[in-house]
Design an enzyme around this catalytic site. Structure first.
Site, PDB file in Angstrom:
ATOM      1  N   LYS A  78       0.858  -1.189   0.000  1.00 52.33           N
ATOM      2  CA  LYS A  78       0.000   0.000   0.000  1.00 52.33           C
ATOM      3  C   LYS A  78       0.893   1.238   0.000  1.00 52.33           C
ATOM      4  O   LYS A  78       1.735   1.409   0.886  1.00 52.33           O
ATOM      5  CB  LYS A  78      -0.889  -0.046   1.242  1.00 52.33           C
ATOM      6  CG  LYS A  78      -2.113   0.834   1.185  1.00 52.33           C
ATOM      7  CD  LYS A  78      -2.989   0.551   2.396  1.00 52.33           C
ATOM      8  CE  LYS A  78      -4.249   1.364   2.420  1.00 52.33           C
ATOM      9  NZ  LYS A  78      -4.984   1.171   3.679  1.00 52.33           N
TER      10      LYS A  78
HETATM   11  O1  G3P Z   1      -8.832   2.423   4.363  1.00 56.49           O
HETATM   12  C1  G3P Z   1      -8.792   3.761   4.770  1.00 56.49           C
HETATM   13  C2  G3P Z   1      -9.520   3.880   6.038  1.00 56.49           C
HETATM   14  O2  G3P Z   1      -8.828   3.208   7.057  1.00 56.49           O
HETATM   15  C3  G3P Z   1      -9.860   5.236   6.466  1.00 56.49           C
HETATM   16  O3  G3P Z   1     -11.046   5.102   7.159  1.00 56.49           O
HETATM   17  O4  G3P Z   1     -12.779   5.779   8.708  1.00 56.49           O
HETATM   18  O5  G3P Z   1     -10.384   6.426   9.134  1.00 56.49           O
HETATM   19  O6  G3P Z   1     -11.683   7.501   7.312  1.00 56.49           O
HETATM   20  P1  G3P Z   1     -11.496   6.269   8.130  1.00 56.49           P
END
Ligand code: G3P
Length: 220
Positions: free
Chosen positions: A87
């Site tokens: 990633k």
């Molecule tokens: O895969 C990206 C993710 O981990 C971000 O999620 O909920 O932290 O915006 P969030």
């Protein structure tokens, strides 16, 4: 549409896997820290543990931000397990590194994508996955789902094979909207995936069926 779980929590990964709907796992440094996984060796061992649970791709994020370091870190991550996907952040050196990994047959996930132009660059570099962050766009009053639709149109226009991995998915409607648009993958917390199970008419209908069965059994 593939379902990835976005967590470093082994119990939740196991639960999703045992439900039979898990196609892969995504992680990031914040998710690792949330589980208390810190330090290089612990993080590496944790990736290996995740790979033992799922049959699908496991995104392991590089910390490096310069080309040479991204390549070195990504090569080391890719060697951990055949299911590791490197990633890489959406930065200039990241795109260059994705091009390199692609030439070596190493799978990549271009992360922190917030615009169609960024997704197009990742596809041109040959990324296996591109991760637009739906929820974080919604957080700043920008339509995250519209971005998935725009990227779908662009990738279909040119036949790009890069898979759209809708990330930062927060709730079941995000998943449904992504499925309607034709996102290749969604990644979100177990709570969002499990919420798809729920409907009050299912609960009341099942209760009625079981009660009627019992009535019949009592008569027999
Ligand atoms: O895969 C990206 C993710 O981990 C971000 O999620 O909920 O932290 O915006 P969030």
């Amino acid at each position: 549409m593939k379902f990835f779980i976005d967590t470093a929590n082994l119990a939740q990964i196991k639960e999703a896997h045992e439900m039979g709907v898990l196609d892969g796992v995504t992680t990031n440094p914040s998710l690792m820290a949330k589980e208390g996984i810190t330090g290089h060796d612990n993080i590496i061992n944790h990736y290996k543990a995740i790979c033992e649970i799922t049959d699908g791709d496991v995104s392991a994020e590089v910390i490096a931000t310069t080309y040479d370091e991204i390549v070195a870190e990504g090569l080391a991550l890719a060697k951990l397990h055949e299911r590791i996907v490197v990633k890489v952040p959406m930065i200039k050196d990241g795109i260059k590194a994705i091009k390199y990994f692609t030439s070596k047959g190493i799978k990549t996930n271009c992360t922190l994508v917030f615009s169609a132009g960024q997704a197009l660059l990742a596809a041109k570099a040959g990324a296996t996955y591109v991760s637009p962050f739906v929820g974080r766009l919604d957080d700043v009053s920008t339509d995250g789902i519209q971005l998935i639709e725009d990227i779908r149109l662009i990738f279909d226009n040119y036949g790009y094979e890069t898979q759209i991995l809708a990330a930062s998915v927060r709730h079941p409607m995000h998943i449904i909207q992504c499925a309607k648009i034709g996102s290749d993958v969604i990644t979100g917390p177990l709570s969002a995936i499990a919420a798809l199970l729920k409907h009050p008419l299912t609960d009341t209908g099942l209760a009625q069926f079981l009660a009627d069965y019992q009535k019949g059994a009592n008569k027999a």
